[in-house]
Write an enzyme that holds these catalytic residues in place. Structure first.
Site, short mmCIF file in Angstrom:
data_model
loop_
_atom_site.label_atom_id
_atom_site.label_comp_id
_atom_site.label_asym_id
_atom_site.label_seq_id
_atom_site.Cartn_x
_atom_site.Cartn_y
_atom_site.Cartn_z
N LYS A 36 41.32 -108.77 -66.69
CA LYS A 36 41.00 -107.03 -66.08
C LYS A 36 41.34 -106.38 -65.19
CE LYS A 36 36.05 -108.30 -64.22
NZ LYS A 36 35.04 -108.88 -65.53
N ARG A 129 22.63 -109.33 -66.34
CA ARG A 129 23.18 -108.51 -66.32
C ARG A 129 23.68 -109.70 -68.42
NH1 ARG A 129 29.65 -107.96 -65.25
NH2 ARG A 129 29.87 -110.00 -66.84
C1 LIG Z 1 34.83 -109.62 -64.63
C2 LIG Z 1 34.67 -111.05 -65.04
C3 LIG Z 1 34.15 -112.47 -63.85
C4 LIG Z 1 35.49 -112.04 -62.92
O1 LIG Z 1 35.37 -112.04 -61.55
P1 LIG Z 1 36.13 -111.82 -60.56
O2 LIG Z 1 34.57 -111.56 -59.50
O3 LIG Z 1 36.64 -110.59 -59.94
O4 LIG Z 1 35.82 -113.07 -60.13
C5 LIG Z 1 34.07 -113.62 -64.59
N1 LIG Z 1 33.20 -113.29 -65.80
C6 LIG Z 1 32.95 -112.14 -66.17
C7 LIG Z 1 31.68 -112.48 -67.49
C8 LIG Z 1 33.54 -111.29 -65.83
O5 LIG Z 1 33.08 -110.12 -66.96
#
Ligand SMILES: *Cc1c(COP(=O)(O)O)cnc(C)c1O
Length: 355
Positions: A36, A129
């Site tokens: 992302k 969240r």
């Molecule tokens: C962004 C995200 C991740 C990845 O998190 P990092 O801290 O960048 O490894 C994993 N799961 C979800 C649902 C996310 O939104």
């Protein structure tokens, strides 16, 4: 060469990926590589795929559409919008979900696409969240019961996300609650749950003392692959932290007082600024600003430079203490945080140089 420029080293990102994939596979954990922060940049995504990730995961369906020709399972990280259900089913294979009405919408389009669509039901272990709150057991059981009744939806597993909104640290204790929920569901419905998705790069911190419950068999990794960092943004041993570099050009160098002259009102962003009087200082302005990155998300490689602040298009630096004699036209290099990388990648005014 155009500036500001973001230099991204895909060799280092590929190496980070290989190392993390290996560490995870050793422990029976599959890796969803999270793309992302890379705003759909294919060359970088190919480094993740080459690095051996099992699933390609992104929070925006628009990015997954760009990746449709890569032959790898695709996961939507953000809880899907009902209004995007059709696209979600068409361009991804797995979604993290929490709302039964949305899952039913996915089921409807999965039938039309003649495709079995996988969902991972999110459980909120306290970070507040996404997901059903872990203490609401009836809500979890009801949701699973309804999912199991859907013909075109495969109940692929349960998952959680920590250290994102609430900053809750992943521990053996909170992840064990997820394992308990899995066991309860398996018993109640007489099913095997394939996947427990145990979080993001923050969960890697549990590898060291073997604190990760053995039932956790998937992690969704973004920051660790992109920047070699994990929990609390701390560097992970053995990974590259210098995968990206921001280079900005100096457009002004002048000596000025450290406190503005005149009555102080609000700054360009509606805040009342505060200034410490350090006398006359040598300052430089770089041609980059808050439209591209929040100045709190960058730090100069020359650690004798201080970032004073920024407005939308001007980054203001104190260069008094530096050993370099910076001039107009010179370039200043910065390290960036994960959040900083996200906004730089998204800014169309920042040129991307892929190495
Ligand atoms: C962004 C995200 C991740 C990845 O998190 P990092 O801290 O960048 O490894 C994993 N799961 C979800 C649902 C996310 O939104």
């Amino acid at each position: 060469m155009p500036f500001p420029m973001l230099e991204i080293n895909t060799h280092k990102i590929r190496e980070n990926t290989k190392i993390m994939v290996n560490e995870c596979h050793k422990r029976g954990i599959e890796v969803a590589g999270v793309s992302k922060v890379f705003s759909g940049n294919r060359k970088i995504i190919e480094a993740l795929i080459d690095g051996g990730i099992d699933i390609l995961a992104d929070s925006r369906i628009e990015n997954l559409i760009r990746y449709r020709n890569y032959n790898i399972p695709k996961m939507l990280l953000r809880i899907p919008m009902k209004s995007q259900a059709k696209m979600v089913v068409k361009y991804s294979d797995i979604a993290l979900v929490s709302e039964i009405q949305t899952i039913k919408e996915l089921d409807k389009y999965a039938m039309k696409e003649n495709k079995i669509y996988k969902v991972i039901l999110m459980i909120d272990l306290g970070d507040l969240r996404e997901g059903i709150f872990f203490k609401n057991e009836t809500e979890i059981l009801d949701a699973v019961e309804e999912i199991l009744e859907l013909n075109w939806i495969e109940f692929y597993g349960i998952g959680t996300n920590l250290s994102c909104y609430g900053g809750v640290i992943p521990t053996n204790d909170n992840l064990s609650k997820l394992v308990e929920i899995k066991k309860k569901l398996e018993k109640t419905f007489n099913i095997d749950i394939k996947t427990i998705s145990g979080g993001n790069s923050g969960t890697i911190s549990l590898f060291k003392n073997n604190d990760i419950p053995k039932e956790i068999n998937q992690l969704r990794l973004g920051a660790s692959l992109a920047l070699g960092i994990g929990l609390n943004d701390e560097p992970i041993e053995g990974l590259h932290n210098d995968t990206v570099k921001l280079i900005a050009e100096i457009v002004e160098v002048k000596k000025k007082p450290s406190v503005p002259v005149g009555e102080i009102g609000l700054d360009a962003f509606g805040r009342k600024p505060f200034f410490e009087d350090k006398g006359i200082r040598k300052r430089a302005i770089c041609a980059i600003g808050k439209q591209d990155i929040n100045p709190e998300h960058l730090s100069p490689y020359d650690n004798k430079i201080t970032v004073l602040g920024a407005s939308s298009d001007h980054l203001i630096l104190d260069i008094t203490e530096s050993d370099e004699n910076y001039k107009v036209g010179d370039k200043v290099e910065f390290k960036v945080t994960y959040g900083g990388l996200l906004s730089l990648m998204t800014s169309k005014y920042v040129y991307k140089k892929i190495i």
